[in-house]
Design an enzyme around this catalytic site. Sequence first.
Site, short mmCIF file in Angstrom:
data_model
loop_
_atom_site.label_atom_id
_atom_site.label_comp_id
_atom_site.label_asym_id
_atom_site.label_seq_id
_atom_site.Cartn_x
_atom_site.Cartn_y
_atom_site.Cartn_z
N LYS A 236 0.82 -1.22 0.00
CA LYS A 236 0.00 0.00 0.00
C LYS A 236 0.86 1.26 0.00
O LYS A 236 0.47 2.29 -0.56
CB LYS A 236 -0.97 -0.01 1.18
N THR B 156 -4.00 5.67 2.77
CA THR B 156 -2.67 6.16 2.43
C THR B 156 -2.65 6.91 1.10
O THR B 156 -1.87 7.85 0.92
CB THR B 156 -1.67 4.98 2.38
#
Length: 292
Positions: free
Chosen positions: A141, A198
Amino acid sequence: MNDIKLPPTIRATTDPQCALGDATYIIHAVPVQFSRQFLEGVKSYIPNGTPVLSASKGIETSSLGFMADILREELGEDRGYAFLSGPSFAREIVEGMATAVVIASEDYDLADDLADLMSSENFRVFTSKDVIGVEIGGAVKNVIALAAGMCEGLGLGTNAMSGLVTRGCSEMRRLGSTFGAKPSTVAGLSGVGDTFGTCFGPLSRNRQFGYRLGQGESMEQILESTSEVAEGVDTSIALVRMIKQRCKGYRLDLKYPILFGVANILEGKQTPLEGLKGLMNMPMRMESFDDL
């Protein structure tokens, strides 16, 4: 976060004996690239059998190992290990904003104990046994967030950003499948959930790093002007090396074009704009090979 007042029950110390000598649980939150050296310096102070909860995410560049590998190599097998992940910006947590995370451990009793210990009205902790799935999500991620930041820095719009993040999650799922991760883990808090936070959250260090690259700054300029650690930078290079080493198949760069593309940009082999053009000019194919 120097404006945040910590509870009086929290006490800081640089003395490992004071901090670790009688610990019931230990939370490890040292960046992955510095974890092994740190653990080597304090492991003699850690009581035998004391479980460790890791909040660090990424892949060590020297060994290509995850935190589960580093912890076992440095602290041995005679204790339980657990791994916390999910969309959890520190500032929002300390400000009491609602947060949901997952703790994964091969020892499900340990995961349950830690969930009970850490859960509150504003901090919801789920549990899992899929350690590798949680670790892969936490590493990949950050790389996707670098790509998302570059996309924003280039001013390419919401359509491009959404497509990029979605395809990045497909690469995460494909890599997870190779390592035995459960699809439900990749689709959960530690995978897609943390990726969304994120990639789209304003507090993301990795997204901000990518944004500055997209704006035309060099790696050196960004690193010189910040003290914050963007784990995705080192993880990106290590991730591509790990894929080449452990994944079988021809033209792996076609299976993981975003992961390979980010690494190429960080290594100076192409610019963010060239990387995007490369993605857009890839051969047309089915969206998912699962449909074949």
